[in-house]
Structures are given as C-alpha cells and as structure tokens.
Design a protein around this motif. Structure first.
Motif, PDB file in Angstrom:
ATOM      1  N   UNK A  77       0.855  -1.180   0.000  1.00  0.00           N
ATOM      2  CA  UNK A  77       0.000   0.000   0.000  1.00  0.00           C
ATOM      3  C   UNK A  77       0.897   1.238   0.000  1.00  0.00           C
ATOM      4  N   UNK A  78       1.156   1.768  -1.195  1.00  0.00           N
ATOM      5  CA  UNK A  78       2.103   2.880  -1.325  1.00  0.00           C
ATOM      6  C   UNK A  78       1.610   4.149  -0.643  1.00  0.00           C
ATOM      7  N   UNK A  79       0.297   4.264  -0.422  1.00  0.00           N
ATOM      8  CA  UNK A  79      -0.232   5.485   0.186  1.00  0.00           C
ATOM      9  C   UNK A  79       0.370   5.740   1.567  1.00  0.00           C
ATOM     10  N   UNK A  80       0.799   4.692   2.234  1.00  0.00           N
ATOM     11  CA  UNK A  80       1.419   4.836   3.552  1.00  0.00           C
ATOM     12  C   UNK A  80       2.651   5.735   3.484  1.00  0.00           C
ATOM     13  N   UNK A  81       3.282   5.777   2.311  1.00  0.00           N
ATOM     14  CA  UNK A  81       4.538   6.503   2.165  1.00  0.00           C
ATOM     15  C   UNK A  81       4.383   7.861   1.479  1.00  0.00           C
ATOM     16  N   UNK A  82       3.143   8.247   1.126  1.00  0.00           N
ATOM     17  CA  UNK A  82       2.952   9.513   0.416  1.00  0.00           C
ATOM     18  C   UNK A  82       3.414  10.709   1.247  1.00  0.00           C
ATOM     19  N   UNK A  83       3.073  10.735   2.532  1.00  0.00           N
ATOM     20  CA  UNK A  83       3.463  11.861   3.380  1.00  0.00           C
ATOM     21  C   UNK A  83       4.978  11.918   3.526  1.00  0.00           C
ATOM     22  N   UNK A  84       5.601  10.744   3.659  1.00  0.00           N
ATOM     23  CA  UNK A  84       7.058  10.696   3.767  1.00  0.00           C
ATOM     24  C   UNK A  84       7.707  11.183   2.471  1.00  0.00           C
ATOM     25  N   UNK A  85       7.109  10.817   1.353  1.00  0.00           N
ATOM     26  CA  UNK A  85       7.608  11.293   0.066  1.00  0.00           C
ATOM     27  C   UNK A  85       7.540  12.812  -0.007  1.00  0.00           C
ATOM     28  N   UNK A  86       6.430  13.384   0.457  1.00  0.00           N
ATOM     29  CA  UNK A  86       6.296  14.833   0.415  1.00  0.00           C
ATOM     30  C   UNK A  86       7.364  15.512   1.266  1.00  0.00           C
ATOM     31  N   UNK A 156      13.238   8.815  -6.238  1.00  0.00           N
ATOM     32  CA  UNK A 156      11.900   8.896  -5.629  1.00  0.00           C
ATOM     33  C   UNK A 156      10.782   8.954  -6.664  1.00  0.00           C
ATOM     34  N   UNK A 157      11.125   8.863  -7.960  1.00  0.00           N
ATOM     35  CA  UNK A 157      10.076   9.038  -8.962  1.00  0.00           C
ATOM     36  C   UNK A 157       9.132   7.839  -9.068  1.00  0.00           C
ATOM     37  N   UNK A 158       9.606   6.639  -8.656  1.00  0.00           N
ATOM     38  CA  UNK A 158       8.713   5.485  -8.699  1.00  0.00           C
ATOM     39  C   UNK A 158       7.509   5.674  -7.801  1.00  0.00           C
ATOM     40  N   UNK A 159       7.770   6.072  -6.561  1.00  0.00           N
ATOM     41  CA  UNK A 159       6.678   6.366  -5.635  1.00  0.00           C
ATOM     42  C   UNK A 159       5.949   7.630  -6.085  1.00  0.00           C
ATOM     43  N   UNK A 160       6.695   8.565  -6.686  1.00  0.00           N
ATOM     44  CA  UNK A 160       6.070   9.792  -7.178  1.00  0.00           C
ATOM     45  C   UNK A 160       5.026   9.536  -8.240  1.00  0.00           C
ATOM     46  N   UNK A 208       0.767  18.603  -1.179  1.00  0.00           N
ATOM     47  CA  UNK A 208       0.527  17.991   0.134  1.00  0.00           C
ATOM     48  C   UNK A 208      -0.938  18.128   0.539  1.00  0.00           C
ATOM     49  N   UNK A 209      -1.507  19.310   0.335  1.00  0.00           N
ATOM     50  CA  UNK A 209      -2.912  19.536   0.683  1.00  0.00           C
ATOM     51  C   UNK A 209      -3.831  18.653  -0.139  1.00  0.00           C
ATOM     52  N   UNK A 210      -3.496  18.467  -1.408  1.00  0.00           N
ATOM     53  CA  UNK A 210      -4.335  17.628  -2.264  1.00  0.00           C
ATOM     54  C   UNK A 210      -4.245  16.163  -1.889  1.00  0.00           C
ATOM     55  N   UNK A 211      -3.073  15.707  -1.495  1.00  0.00           N
ATOM     56  CA  UNK A 211      -2.952  14.325  -1.029  1.00  0.00           C
ATOM     57  C   UNK A 211      -3.821  14.093   0.199  1.00  0.00           C
ATOM     58  N   UNK A 212      -3.979  15.129   1.018  1.00  0.00           N
ATOM     59  CA  UNK A 212      -4.835  15.017   2.200  1.00  0.00           C
ATOM     60  C   UNK A 212      -6.310  14.980   1.861  1.00  0.00           C
TER      61      UNK A 212
END
Length: 224
Positions: A77-86, A156-160, A208-212
């Motif tokens: 579940x890659x979404x777990x890492x979205x905040x860390x990516x940001x 980081x582009x893979x997760x991006x 970041x706001x849009x991911x939220x």
C-alpha cells in the motif's frame, strides 16, 4: 519473493520475526532449494530480511527496508509513504529549483515550458499527467547540472508516479499544478533563485494539501 514483500509490507510479519526454514519454503512453493536461496538473497539485498549462514532468516528493522524498490511498491500500500515522500520532496526540490535558476540553459527552460503545455491536455488521464509532471520536475533537476542531485531526485520518482496519479484525481489539481509550474518557469527565466525556490515550495505544499483530500475506500468497499 513478492509474496513475502507483500506480507512484510502489510505488517503481517513483524521486524525481528523469523521466516520459515528453507525446507518449509521449498515445500510451500514447490521449488528447489537454490530457488529459495536466490529469493532470500534478493530480499536480503533489498533490506527486507537478514540472512545469516546457518540460521533462519529474520525480517529486518523497517528503517533498513528499501521502500522505493519497484517490486515492493507494486505489492504494498504505497499510500502509507505519500506523506514521507512529500517531506523528502519539500527538502530537496526547492533547492533544486534555486540551483537551476543559476545554471539552467534556455533550452532546458523551454523544455519545461513545453512539458507544462502538454499537461493541459492530460486533464482526463491521471496516469499521463503523472508521467508529464515527473518529466517536468526531472527537467528542473537536470537543469542543476549536478549528477548526484539528479540521481537523488530520480530515486523517488517510482513512488512519485503513484502519488501524482492519486493527487491528480482531486478536482482542479492539474490546473493548480500547471499554474505553479508557470511561476517556477518564470522565476527560472528571470534567474531568480529565491523566487524559484519559493514557487516550488508553494507548489509542493499545494500537492501535500491535495494528497490530504484524496478519497480513500471505506472498509465496506474493501470487502468482496
């Protein structure tokens, strides 16, 4: 290997827990010992398990995991890492923009402008938007003329790809990205390092706001 990547990523096997012995893995998957050893060595190389000669492999501490590994991102579940990516992007990319303002060639800036124009035609395709958006930010990184920074950004582009496809589903997200890109381009053309860094920072804050705001499936939607 992918089966264990998924279970480790999902937390079904905790760090420090032992994997079954090689003989059990051979029987479970119907393969020979050489195949099992190769898979375990691959997981060890990626930082997900620790293999010690003469002992059972164990799950490695989470901080050792290569969480940007393409195979891992595909099964977890890659979404777990979205905040860390940001967090990583907000540390790295404003500085990239500042350096690019001093070093970018006119042709490099023209390339960014062309990519941004193409973004306007991808509003109905989050996947295409993600590819073009990555290409835009990659062009900014390459404009620094610093191979180390380009490599760091590329890592980081893979997760991006996953996070951009998700954030592009938020109404108006692509239009906002295009507008911020224009501000970044204007600052680069003006050789304004402070302005380029600030525009990139505000753009990433918008992301970041849009991911939220991404709508995530409810428990009922997960249930078959």
């Amino acid at each position: 290997m992918r089966d264990y990547l998924r279970t480790i990523g999902a937390g079904e096997i905790a760090p420090g827990a032992q994997l079954p012995p090689e003989s059990v893995l051979c029987e479970t998957y119907g393969v020979g010992r050489s195949v099992v050893r190769e898979a375990l060595q691959a997981l060890d190389a990626k930082g997900f398990i620790i293999v010690r000669q003469g002992s059972v492999a164990v799950v490695a501490p989470k901080y050792d995991w290569h969480v940007l590994d393409a195979d891992f991102l595909e099964v977890t579940d890659a979404e777990e890492y979205f905040v860390l990516l940001q967090e990583a992007r907000e540390l790295l990319e404003p500085r990239l923009a500042a350096i690019a303002a001093a070093r970018a060639s006119d042709s490099a800036i023209d390339e960014m402008a062309q990519l941004n124009e193409q973004l306007a035609s991808t509003k109905d395709s989050p996947a295409e938007h993600a590819e073009l958006d990555i290409a835009f930010h990659d062009a900014v990184a390459r404009a620094t003329d610093n191979a180390i920074l380009v490599s760091m950004h590329s890592s980081i582009t893979g997760l991006g790809q996953r996070s951009r496809s998700a954030s592009a589903s938020v109404p108006g997200a692509i239009d906002r990205a295009i507008a911020w890109h224009e501000q970044i381009i204007d600052a680069l053309r003006g050789r304004d390092a402070v302005g380029a860094s600030a525009a990139m920072h505000l753009h990433l804050r918008q992301v970041r706001e849009e991911l939220g705001r991404i709508e995530r499936p409810t428990q009922e939607e997960h249930t078959p």
